[in-house]
Design a protein around this motif. Sequence first.
Motif, short mmCIF file in Angstrom:
data_model
loop_
_atom_site.label_atom_id
_atom_site.label_comp_id
_atom_site.label_asym_id
_atom_site.label_seq_id
_atom_site.Cartn_x
_atom_site.Cartn_y
_atom_site.Cartn_z
N ILE A 261 45.98 91.59 97.39
CA ILE A 261 46.72 90.71 96.49
C ILE A 261 48.22 90.93 96.67
N GLY A 262 48.64 92.20 96.74
CA GLY A 262 50.05 92.49 96.92
C GLY A 262 50.61 91.91 98.20
N ASP A 263 49.89 92.08 99.32
CA ASP A 263 50.35 91.51 100.58
C ASP A 263 50.34 89.99 100.54
N GLY A 264 49.35 89.42 99.84
CA GLY A 264 49.28 87.97 99.72
C GLY A 264 50.47 87.40 98.96
N ILE A 265 50.91 88.12 97.93
CA ILE A 265 52.10 87.69 97.17
C ILE A 265 53.35 87.81 98.05
N GLN A 266 53.49 88.93 98.74
CA GLN A 266 54.66 89.14 99.60
C GLN A 266 54.74 88.08 100.70
N ALA A 267 53.59 87.67 101.21
CA ALA A 267 53.56 86.70 102.31
C ALA A 267 53.71 85.26 101.83
N GLY A 268 53.66 85.06 100.51
CA GLY A 268 53.81 83.71 99.98
C GLY A 268 52.52 82.93 99.88
N PHE A 269 51.38 83.57 100.20
CA PHE A 269 50.09 82.90 100.07
C PHE A 269 49.68 82.78 98.59
N ILE A 270 50.05 83.78 97.82
CA ILE A 270 49.69 83.78 96.40
C ILE A 270 50.95 83.53 95.59
N THR A 271 50.98 82.39 94.89
CA THR A 271 52.10 82.01 94.04
C THR A 271 51.60 81.82 92.62
N VAL A 272 52.53 81.80 91.66
CA VAL A 272 52.14 81.58 90.28
C VAL A 272 51.44 80.22 90.14
N LYS A 273 51.99 79.21 90.81
CA LYS A 273 51.38 77.88 90.76
C LYS A 273 49.96 77.91 91.33
N GLY A 274 49.79 78.61 92.45
CA GLY A 274 48.47 78.69 93.06
C GLY A 274 47.48 79.46 92.19
N VAL A 275 47.94 80.55 91.57
CA VAL A 275 47.06 81.33 90.70
C VAL A 275 46.66 80.51 89.48
N LEU B 185 49.08 89.02 85.26
CA LEU B 185 49.49 89.03 86.66
C LEU B 185 50.55 87.95 86.92
N CYS B 186 50.34 86.77 86.37
CA CYS B 186 51.32 85.69 86.54
C CYS B 186 52.67 86.07 85.92
#
Length: 426
Positions: free
Chosen positions: A235-249, A271-272
Amino acid sequence: MNNTFYTSFDTEFFGRGQDKKLKTRTPFEQDRDRIIYSPAFRRLQNKTQVFLSGEYDFYRTRLTHSIEVSQIGRSLCNHLNRSSTLLGPEYCIDQDLVESVCLAHDIGHPSFGHAGEAVFNTMMQENGAGGFEGNAQNLRILVDLFYRSGSEWSGMKPTRAFLDGMLKYKTLFRDSAKKKHHFLYDQQQEVVDFVSGPRPFREELATEEELNTFKSVECQIMDWADDIAYSIHDIGDGIQAGFITVKGVRRWQNEHEDSLNIQEARFVDELCAAMLEDTHSRFLGRLIGEFIRSTTLEERDNFMVAHTNRYRYAVVRDQGQCQRCELLKKMAIELVFHTPQVHQLEYKGGHILRDLFGAFVEEYVNKEKPDFCLLPPHYADAISRAGRAKRFRIICDYISGMTDGFVVRTYKRLFDPDFGSIIDLV
């Protein structure tokens, strides 16, 4: 300190390899140290965890993941030793043993992550060579491939307790129903029988599920540490890479609104909020401590208790924390792994591995004598002395041991017309 938790049954060595001198270090310390200094462990620095290694310098690789799992494993071990009334200062779970198991838990994992593992499994089965599985390859490296002398390989003489800690699964390939994953190679029956001692697992455990869920306490700790590490860090790497965003979550949360309970929905909200405040690293880091502190130990009875204390105890995960861990894993899979970008990289990796495997098989299996020297001399020599089925396994050992970068460079040398200057060949 004399730790009475372990006996000579636990510290007995398996197989041929370099002898261990017991004057200054315990057998478990030697197991750990040999892992740390091994080429197979170092290669994990250039093997995929979530994203292909080398894309950026802050993403986790298999090496950093393994180090993080070992730290969580030691912390779990410390917590259980201190908090459980079942253990004491002179009767406790060995931290060095747990650390070695955690450090080595991915040592046989191939390039390009789980996609690479699936491709190797398919190719080996298509050639009737017994499949491929990351956990089985862990065992193969420890027992058969750890040290090389010319074109001969040998193991690291691991202890029984260390080998047992690596056995997340005990089902052989021939007995696996789906033959997709969670199996050992048929040739590893000898190792499994050594680990079990006088009462073989296959005679005491009737089903595949029983074989694959019956684990020593150190294996249970490693398994939980691995779950904690990759659920949080993916999850942390996904956020850093821009794959996981607040909008996406938020979109994902709305799609799963009916299946999320109140606690899970609240956790997603938290989390958001942490992502919006740019405090998600601290938020995720705190979860590690919560997962560790919620873990307990309980006594159990089974056929192995007569031989070792390692099967006398079960690691108990708090149900609420397990649900939170599973939620994080589900989010990572659906928001990161199931995306076109990651699937495209996995597709490319699979294509590269298939072409390399096919080229080596054509030269070293299908021909009586190869026309080209595509493999290092020691591998070619080993193949020349092997039967047909074993030749596939040796080729698989060679490619699966490559780092991501080495795989790509080898592919370019063989198939890329623009690759081949003196700089490219170095």
